[in-house]
Design an enzyme around this catalytic site. Structure first.
Site, PDB file in Angstrom:
ATOM      1  N   ASP A  30       0.846  -1.189   0.000  1.00  0.00           N
ATOM      2  CA  ASP A  30       0.000   0.000   0.000  1.00  0.00           C
ATOM      3  C   ASP A  30       0.883   1.241   0.000  1.00  0.00           C
ATOM      4  O   ASP A  30       1.893   1.319   0.703  1.00  0.00           O
ATOM      5  CB  ASP A  30      -0.917  -0.016   1.232  1.00  0.00           C
ATOM      6  CG  ASP A  30      -2.069   0.963   1.103  1.00  0.00           C
ATOM      7  OD1 ASP A  30      -3.213   0.507   0.976  1.00  0.00           O
ATOM      8  OD2 ASP A  30      -1.816   2.190   1.137  1.00  0.00           O
ATOM      9  N   ILE A  31       0.505   2.235  -0.786  1.00  0.00           N
ATOM     10  CA  ILE A  31       1.309   3.447  -0.929  1.00  0.00           C
ATOM     11  C   ILE A  31       1.275   4.293   0.350  1.00  0.00           C
ATOM     12  O   ILE A  31       2.174   5.111   0.571  1.00  0.00           O
ATOM     13  CB  ILE A  31       0.813   4.260  -2.154  1.00  0.00           C
ATOM     14  CG1 ILE A  31       1.891   5.179  -2.672  1.00  0.00           C
ATOM     15  CG2 ILE A  31      -0.465   5.029  -1.830  1.00  0.00           C
ATOM     16  CD1 ILE A  31       1.576   5.770  -4.045  1.00  0.00           C
ATOM     17  N   ASN A  87     -12.881  -3.505   2.106  1.00  0.00           N
ATOM     18  CA  ASN A  87     -13.920  -2.479   2.242  1.00  0.00           C
ATOM     19  C   ASN A  87     -14.824  -2.481   1.014  1.00  0.00           C
ATOM     20  O   ASN A  87     -14.347  -2.639  -0.114  1.00  0.00           O
ATOM     21  CB  ASN A  87     -13.278  -1.102   2.416  1.00  0.00           C
ATOM     22  CG  ASN A  87     -12.485  -1.004   3.705  1.00  0.00           C
ATOM     23  OD1 ASN A  87     -12.929  -1.470   4.756  1.00  0.00           O
ATOM     24  ND2 ASN A  87     -11.300  -0.413   3.633  1.00  0.00           N
ATOM     25  N   GLY A  93     -15.461   3.228   3.359  1.00  0.00           N
ATOM     26  CA  GLY A  93     -14.243   3.900   2.941  1.00  0.00           C
ATOM     27  C   GLY A  93     -13.569   3.287   1.732  1.00  0.00           C
ATOM     28  O   GLY A  93     -12.381   3.516   1.515  1.00  0.00           O
ATOM     29  N   SER A  95     -12.109   3.298  -1.504  1.00  0.00           N
ATOM     30  CA  SER A  95     -11.700   4.425  -2.344  1.00  0.00           C
ATOM     31  C   SER A  95     -11.302   3.993  -3.747  1.00  0.00           C
ATOM     32  O   SER A  95     -11.172   4.851  -4.633  1.00  0.00           O
ATOM     33  CB  SER A  95     -10.541   5.186  -1.680  1.00  0.00           C
ATOM     34  OG  SER A  95      -9.445   4.326  -1.461  1.00  0.00           O
ATOM     35  N   HIS A 100     -10.040  -5.365  -3.474  1.00  0.00           N
ATOM     36  CA  HIS A 100      -8.704  -5.546  -2.918  1.00  0.00           C
ATOM     37  C   HIS A 100      -8.832  -6.021  -1.489  1.00  0.00           C
ATOM     38  O   HIS A 100      -9.704  -5.573  -0.753  1.00  0.00           O
ATOM     39  CB  HIS A 100      -7.868  -4.257  -2.988  1.00  0.00           C
ATOM     40  CG  HIS A 100      -8.590  -3.019  -2.557  1.00  0.00           C
ATOM     41  ND1 HIS A 100      -9.548  -2.423  -3.362  1.00  0.00           N
ATOM     42  CD2 HIS A 100      -8.518  -2.273  -1.435  1.00  0.00           C
ATOM     43  CE1 HIS A 100     -10.025  -1.348  -2.751  1.00  0.00           C
ATOM     44  NE2 HIS A 100      -9.422  -1.240  -1.565  1.00  0.00           N
ATOM     45  N   HIS A 102      -6.875  -5.983   1.940  1.00  0.00           N
ATOM     46  CA  HIS A 102      -5.755  -5.436   2.707  1.00  0.00           C
ATOM     47  C   HIS A 102      -5.216  -6.541   3.608  1.00  0.00           C
ATOM     48  O   HIS A 102      -5.983  -7.228   4.288  1.00  0.00           O
ATOM     49  CB  HIS A 102      -6.225  -4.301   3.625  1.00  0.00           C
ATOM     50  CG  HIS A 102      -6.785  -3.095   2.948  1.00  0.00           C
ATOM     51  ND1 HIS A 102      -6.087  -1.921   2.812  1.00  0.00           N
ATOM     52  CD2 HIS A 102      -8.004  -2.858   2.393  1.00  0.00           C
ATOM     53  CE1 HIS A 102      -6.850  -1.007   2.211  1.00  0.00           C
ATOM     54  NE2 HIS A 102      -8.015  -1.555   1.943  1.00  0.00           N
TER      55      HIS A 102
HETATM   56  P1  5GP Z   1      -9.664   1.301   0.255  1.00  0.00           P
HETATM   57  O1  5GP Z   1      -9.673   2.656   0.905  1.00  0.00           O
HETATM   58  O2  5GP Z   1     -10.385   1.323  -1.089  1.00  0.00           O
HETATM   59  O3  5GP Z   1     -10.115   0.168   1.139  1.00  0.00           O
HETATM   60  O4  5GP Z   1      -8.143   0.976  -0.034  1.00  0.00           O
HETATM   61  C1  5GP Z   1      -7.444   1.549  -1.099  1.00  0.00           C
HETATM   62  C2  5GP Z   1      -5.987   1.567  -0.710  1.00  0.00           C
HETATM   63  O5  5GP Z   1      -5.235   1.806  -1.885  1.00  0.00           O
HETATM   64  C3  5GP Z   1      -5.608   2.656   0.306  1.00  0.00           C
HETATM   65  O6  5GP Z   1      -5.077   2.047   1.490  1.00  0.00           O
HETATM   66  C4  5GP Z   1      -4.569   3.489  -0.449  1.00  0.00           C
HETATM   67  O7  5GP Z   1      -3.503   3.927   0.381  1.00  0.00           O
HETATM   68  C5  5GP Z   1      -4.098   2.552  -1.534  1.00  0.00           C
HETATM   69  N1  5GP Z   1      -3.666   3.209  -2.760  1.00  0.00           N
HETATM   70  C6  5GP Z   1      -4.310   4.237  -3.406  1.00  0.00           C
HETATM   71  N2  5GP Z   1      -3.634   4.585  -4.509  1.00  0.00           N
HETATM   72  C7  5GP Z   1      -2.539   3.763  -4.576  1.00  0.00           C
HETATM   73  C8  5GP Z   1      -1.469   3.633  -5.518  1.00  0.00           C
HETATM   74  O8  5GP Z   1      -1.378   4.350  -6.528  1.00  0.00           O
HETATM   75  N3  5GP Z   1      -0.535   2.681  -5.254  1.00  0.00           N
HETATM   76  C9  5GP Z   1      -0.606   1.874  -4.145  1.00  0.00           C
HETATM   77  N4  5GP Z   1       0.378   0.980  -3.981  1.00  0.00           N
HETATM   78  N5  5GP Z   1      -1.612   1.958  -3.252  1.00  0.00           N
HETATM   79  C10 5GP Z   1      -2.571   2.885  -3.467  1.00  0.00           C
END
Ligand code: 5GP
Ligand code: ZN
Length: 114
Positions: A30-31, A87, A93, A95, A100, A102
Site C-alpha cells: 500500500d502506498i 472495504n 471507505g 476508495s 482488494h 488489505h
Molecule cells: P480502500 O480505501 O479502497 O479500502 O483501499 C485503497 C488503498 O489503496 C488505500 O489504502 C490506499 O492507500 C491505496 N492506494 C491508493 N492509490 C494507490 C497507488 O497508486 N498505489 C498503491 N500501492 N496503493 C494505493
C-alpha cells in the site's frame, strides 16, 4: 476496465512495489501503509468488490484469500497475527472500486477499527 487504478497496477502500466504476481492475482505494498505490513491483494480481472467477485468467480475469490495468507507468511506475520480487510462502498471507505484485500500486520491492531 479503463480508468481503473488497480487494473493499471495489475497490467503494470502504473508501477507498484509488487510482492507477488501470478496469472490471476497481484499483491503490492500500500502506498500509504497503516501498519508495518500493509499489502493489497487484487485479482487481475476487474471486479468491483469482494461480494461481486465471489458471486462471479468463487474460485478466484478463494485464490485471493490464499495469496493473502501466503503474503502474510512471507512477511513474517503468520504467527503474530494479521488482518484481512476488504472495504465495500462509501461508508466503509472503499476508495478504489476494484476489489482488494488489505493484509495488515506487524503491530497490535485495534478492534473495531477506527
Ligand atoms: P480502500 O480505501 O479502497 O479500502 O483501499 C485503497 C488503498 O489503496 C488505500 O489504502 C490506499 O492507500 C491505496 N492506494 C491508493 N492509490 C494507490 C497507488 O497508486 N498505489 C498503491 N500501492 N496503493 C494505493
Ligand atoms: Zn479494475
Amino acid at each position: 476496465m479503463s480508468d481503473c487504478l488497480f487494473c493499471a497496477i495489475a497490467s503494470g502500466d502504473i508501477p507498484a512495489a509488487v510482492v507477488h504476481r501470478d496469472e490471476r492475482a497481484v499483491a503490492f505494498r500500500d502506498i500509504d501503509p497503516k501498519a508495518p505490513v500493509h499489502v493489497l491483494v487484487i485479482p487481475v480481472e476487474h471486479h468491483a468488490n469482494a461480494a461481486d467477485l465471489a458471486a462471479a468467480d468463487p474460485a478466484l475469490a478463494g485464490h485471493l484469500l490464499a495469496v493473502a495468507g501466503a503474503v502474510a507468511a512471507a512477511e513474517g506475520v503468520s504467527e503474530s497475527g494479521y488482518r484481512m480487510v476488504s472495504n465495500t462502498g462509501p461508508q466503509a471507505g472503499q476508495s478504489v472500486p476494484h476489489v482488494h484485500v488489505h493484509v495488515l500486520g506487524g503491530r497490535d491492531l485495534s478492534w473495531p477499527p477506527g
